[in-house]
Design an enzyme around this catalytic site. Sequence first.
Site: not given
Length: 295
Positions: A44, A88, A111
């Site tokens: 990422k 995460q 997200d």
Amino acid sequence: MAKQIQKEIQHGVDSWVSLGNRRPHLSIILVGDNPASHTYVRRKIKAAAAVGICSEIILKPKDVSQEELLDITDQLNADPRVSGILVQLPLPDHMDERTVCNGIAPEKDVDGFHIINIGRLCLDQHSLIPATASAVWEIIRRTGIETFGKNVVVAGRSKNVGMPIAMLLHTDGEHERPGGDATVTIAHRYTPKEQLKIHTLLADVIIVAAGIPKLITSDMVKEGAAVIDVGINYVYDPITGKTKLVGDVDFEGNRKPVFQTKNLITLPDNTGILNKCTNAPRLHAAARRTYFFDC
């Protein structure tokens, strides 16, 4: 496809910065020493840098308390330098992932897991959409797969993948956040295989995100259907003696003549790359404050 998306994002970021705006900045909170999580985060960071987005990793030990983690998200929420925040997953067992995800400001929730973003998605309103669902939507849109009035089967009901994919595909194409106008059937691990086959044989589009290797075989797909496989499974390969990444579709069976699909798009080839690309435009949107929330 992913390279084209990357170019579009880079152009958008460059144009935004050229107007005198602050360069988008992503803060990633990484807890513990899970090797897969560390690999995903490195990818990422690399993907963000490729399109001109700044990023940072906030690394915490696996025994960090949930309270400390929420204090960190509070600080990042209040920091005008930070455009987007990503925690995460998975988190250690002593933490409640829903509470942590809801601790991120909705407008910085890259997200798309905050309850407000999920709620807005379900109400066909603009929101930050989970990455894999965004990737599938981009694949469908850019490859010209027809969904209007079509039968779609989504195999998988996870709140981060299956559910948002189904929401995007069944909703009205004329609403604030246009949908696919499809008739969507959601199957899951408790759907009997014979019932699943009945549904998939009627489907014009099949999206598989159940996390079950060889769930969909060639005899379950009608000629001309589009299949998008976003399953992630690590299985033992007896030939190499190592684990390998496979999807949910039986690739061996797909080579049989009976399996004549219009499109067979697999995660290892496409969606994994697109996941990285679809994080970036949502971060750019967050930086531009495109989405407005009544929080």
